[in-house]
Design an enzyme around this catalytic site. Structure first.
Site, short mmCIF file in Angstrom:
data_model
loop_
_atom_site.label_atom_id
_atom_site.label_comp_id
_atom_site.label_asym_id
_atom_site.label_seq_id
_atom_site.Cartn_x
_atom_site.Cartn_y
_atom_site.Cartn_z
N THR A 1 0.06 0.83 6.61
CA THR A 1 0.27 -0.24 5.64
C THR A 1 0.55 -1.54 6.38
OG1 THR A 1 1.75 -1.13 3.95
CG2 THR A 1 2.68 0.54 5.40
N GLY A 2 -0.01 -2.61 5.89
CA GLY A 2 0.22 -3.89 6.55
C GLY A 2 -0.97 -4.80 6.39
N GLY B 1 -9.53 -4.31 2.86
CA GLY B 1 -8.70 -4.18 4.06
C GLY B 1 -8.91 -2.83 4.72
N GLY C 1 -4.24 -5.73 6.64
CA GLY C 1 -5.34 -4.81 6.90
C GLY C 1 -6.32 -5.26 7.95
N THR D 1 0.82 -1.20 0.00
CA THR D 1 0.00 0.00 0.00
C THR D 1 0.86 1.25 0.00
OG1 THR D 1 -1.70 -1.14 1.24
CG2 THR D 1 -1.60 1.22 1.54
#
Ligand code: ASP
Length: 316
Positions: free
Chosen positions: A236-237, A215, A239, A185
């Site tokens: 970011t990660g 997400g 979600g 992202t």
């Protein structure tokens, strides 16, 4: 307080040979956002400009070059928030939009907050935003990776955490990206000359995601948040974990409680790991215009620029 802008290009496993491209992409996005601020644009303009630069860069998992769903389509999510008005615009599951963050901006200017799928695309045409051929968003690299099957071996988990901003190693974790050759992202946070704060994010989501899966990225308080006088956050990660914790909101609350942008970013990522075993990163700007960033993944590409600084700082 002066102008400030920070961007990220996703948290995950970035192979060292792609560090330069990741840094360069974030630097170019920061330049685009900074140009908007210097031209007198709003924090929202700068956030959008920076994110669009990353959406158009096929190296990142947003807009062109996004990862594909299990059935081989790019389904894109994006969101933006204006910290002055608290207006939010977001879209999810769009397939025919070159720059989802631009559509999110149009939603922000409407009575809506979040539009999904074909309805969001109808809104695009009503707003004068052209629809694109979905295949133009799919790079040959992504099509090939989908055809071969996104592999766990390409995962975020490979390799040790690098650098000083890791706040809790990732170990053998669930994937942030099933495809480690992509960054995740993208997102940005900006403060303009009037002290207005904006934040946003854009993504293709998780590689091989179920069709229709959404997400954190288009959800305010999860993937992004901004409020004048408090700060701004972009995440970011993985979600689902950010949604469970409404993690962007938590990071903002930490800043509201007096933490610096950096302390808030680190505290939020520590909570992510400790509370739900989640993985990812986030960027922050506090109300004083100080930047922060943290991750518990092997890497996260970022860049920031502050008024009075000689040049953009970029890293992985
Ligand atoms: N947060 C995004 C999602 O879960 C993915 C990412 O940041 O890489 O859709």
């Amino acid at each position: 307080m002066g102008l400030a802008l920070i961007v990220h290009g996703g948290a995950g496993m970035i192979p060292p040979e792609r560090y330069d491209a990741a840094r360069a992409g974030c630097r170019a996005a920061a330049e685009a956002g900074w140009r908007a601020l210097l031209a007198g644009g709003s924090a929202l303009d700068a956030t959008q400009a920076a994110i669009m630069a990353l959406e158009d860069n096929p190296s990142f998992n947003a807009g062109t070059g996004a990862v594909l769903t299990s059935n081989g389509h790019a389904e894109l999510d994006a969101g933006l928030m204006d910290g002055e008005s608290l207006h939010v615009g977001a879209v999810a599951g769009v397939q025919r939009i070159k720059n989802p963050v631009a559509l999110a901006r149009a939603v922000l200017a409407s009575p809506h907050v979040l539009l999904v799928g074909p309805g969001a695309e109808l809104f695009a045409t009503e707003s004068g935003i052209a629809l694109c051929d979905p295949e133009t968003l799919v790079t040959p690299e992504q099509r090939a990776r989908w055809q071969r099957g996104y592999r766990d071996g390409d995962d975020v988990n490979a390799g040790p955490a690098m650098g000083g901003l890791d706040v809790g190693g990732v170990g053998q974790a669930a994937s942030v990206h099933s495809d480690g050759h992509k960054h995740g992202t993208v997102g940005a946070v900006a403060i303009d000359a009037q002290g207005r704060i904006a934040a946003g994010a854009s993504t293709g989501g998780i590689a091989a995601k179920h069709p229709g899966r959404v997400g954190d990225t288009p959800l305010p308080g999860c993937g992004f948040i901004a409020e004048n006088g408090l700060g701004g956050v972009s995440s970011t990660g993985h979600g689902e974990d950010f949604i469970r914790l409404t993690l962007a909101r938590r990071a903002l609350d930490y800043m509201a409680g007096g933490m610096s942008a950096q302390a808030a970013a680190e505290a939020a990522i520590r909570l992510l790991g400790e509370r739900v075993g989640g993985h990812g990163g986030l960027i922050t700007l506090d109300a004083q215009g100080r930047p922060g960033f943290a991750r518990n993944t092997p890497a996260m590409a970022y860049a920031y620029m502050l008024e009075g600084a000689a040049e953009i700082v970029a890293g992985v």
